[in-house]
Design a protein around this motif. Sequence first.
Motif, PDB file in Angstrom:
ATOM      1  N   PRO A 298      16.974  -3.655  -0.351  1.00 58.73           N
ATOM      2  CA  PRO A 298      15.818  -4.519  -0.607  1.00 58.73           C
ATOM      3  C   PRO A 298      14.749  -4.470   0.489  1.00 58.73           C
ATOM      4  O   PRO A 298      13.549  -4.481   0.186  1.00 58.73           O
ATOM      5  N   ALA A 299      15.163  -4.428   1.755  1.00 52.36           N
ATOM      6  CA  ALA A 299      14.181  -4.413   2.839  1.00 52.36           C
ATOM      7  C   ALA A 299      13.354  -3.133   2.811  1.00 52.36           C
ATOM      8  O   ALA A 299      12.154  -3.140   3.142  1.00 52.36           O
TER       9      ALA A 299
ATOM     10  N   GLN B  13       0.715  -1.148  -0.995  1.00 53.81           N
ATOM     11  CA  GLN B  13      -0.248  -2.008  -1.673  1.00 53.81           C
ATOM     12  C   GLN B  13      -1.578  -2.066  -0.927  1.00 53.81           C
ATOM     13  O   GLN B  13      -2.592  -2.451  -1.507  1.00 53.81           O
TER      14      GLN B  13
ATOM     15  N   LEU C 198       6.483  -1.430  -0.635  1.00 53.03           N
ATOM     16  CA  LEU C 198       5.481  -2.147  -1.415  1.00 53.03           C
ATOM     17  C   LEU C 198       4.430  -2.785  -0.516  1.00 53.03           C
ATOM     18  O   LEU C 198       3.231  -2.758  -0.824  1.00 53.03           O
ATOM     19  N   THR C 199       4.870  -3.349   0.594  1.00 50.27           N
ATOM     20  CA  THR C 199       3.923  -3.982   1.520  1.00 50.27           C
ATOM     21  C   THR C 199       2.924  -2.970   2.050  1.00 50.27           C
ATOM     22  O   THR C 199       1.711  -3.229   2.103  1.00 50.27           O
TER      23      THR C 199
ATOM     24  N   VAL D 148      12.652  -1.338   0.094  1.00 46.97           N
ATOM     25  CA  VAL D 148      11.736  -1.482  -1.038  1.00 46.97           C
ATOM     26  C   VAL D 148      10.567  -2.383  -0.669  1.00 46.97           C
ATOM     27  O   VAL D 148       9.397  -2.069  -0.957  1.00 46.97           O
ATOM     28  N   GLU D 149      10.864  -3.499  -0.018  1.00 48.21           N
ATOM     29  CA  GLU D 149       9.807  -4.434   0.369  1.00 48.21           C
ATOM     30  C   GLU D 149       8.824  -3.789   1.337  1.00 48.21           C
ATOM     31  O   GLU D 149       7.610  -3.988   1.235  1.00 48.21           O
ATOM     32  N   ARG D 150       9.356  -3.003   2.273  1.00 49.49           N
ATOM     33  CA  ARG D 150       8.504  -2.310   3.235  1.00 49.49           C
ATOM     34  C   ARG D 150       7.562  -1.346   2.520  1.00 49.49           C
ATOM     35  O   ARG D 150       6.366  -1.286   2.817  1.00 49.49           O
TER      36      ARG D 150
END
Length: 243
Positions: free
Chosen positions: A50-51, A61, A57-58, A53-55
Amino acid sequence: MAVVPVRRLALLGGGFSTDDDGLLDDWVLGHARASRPKVCFVPTASGDAPAYVERFLTVFQSHNCEPSVLPLFRRELDDDALRTFLLSQDVVYVGGGNTANLLAVWRAHGVDRLLREACDRGTLLCGISAGANCWAEGSHTDSFGPLTFLSDGLGLLSGSVCPHYDSEPGRRSSYRAAVASGALPAGWALEDGVGALFTANALTETVTRTPQAHLYQVEPDEDSGVKERAVPGRLLTEAPGDH
């Protein structure tokens, strides 16, 4: 007469997960076929962490692109939707982790075949570490614990790949030994900070974030066992006002 796309692959020694300047990611996006490309992150090698993936997307974007993620450990798309989704992407960006596990999961879901089809249709495939290893015929990996060779890959790029050539103890000597013995075919070793673009299986561009980082062509040699050649790379620079 219709133009037939050629296969394009980019091997990365960095990117959003390790670097703050965005230079290698900007370089990748600059080679996409669209001005505002669809960019899909495939985090299979990390178990869809998850981390990670979040990185992604952040960071993406904030770029001029349309980012998305393909999870496979909690798959949401059926076969038809999965094919439609992957073939619509301009860039497929594969993250690092375990190369052997990545290949096994992709084959179980048919993603290996879909990525080959996407590449043949003009999608740029790229990735770091395991995400660079997977495209070649074989690679140098720690998928099984100790550093070793993996005589397996998608074979979209001829030869072998070794990531982290300068930053992980034992990488250089172990990869050289594998090539010298024939356990791995001749190939490409990336130091951290390097990017290499292959078009129709030929190296067409090499870039680097720092003057010290290089791409190496590593081949067997009758006299010395193995030889390596540093490939000159264009130094990436940050434009004023970027990031």
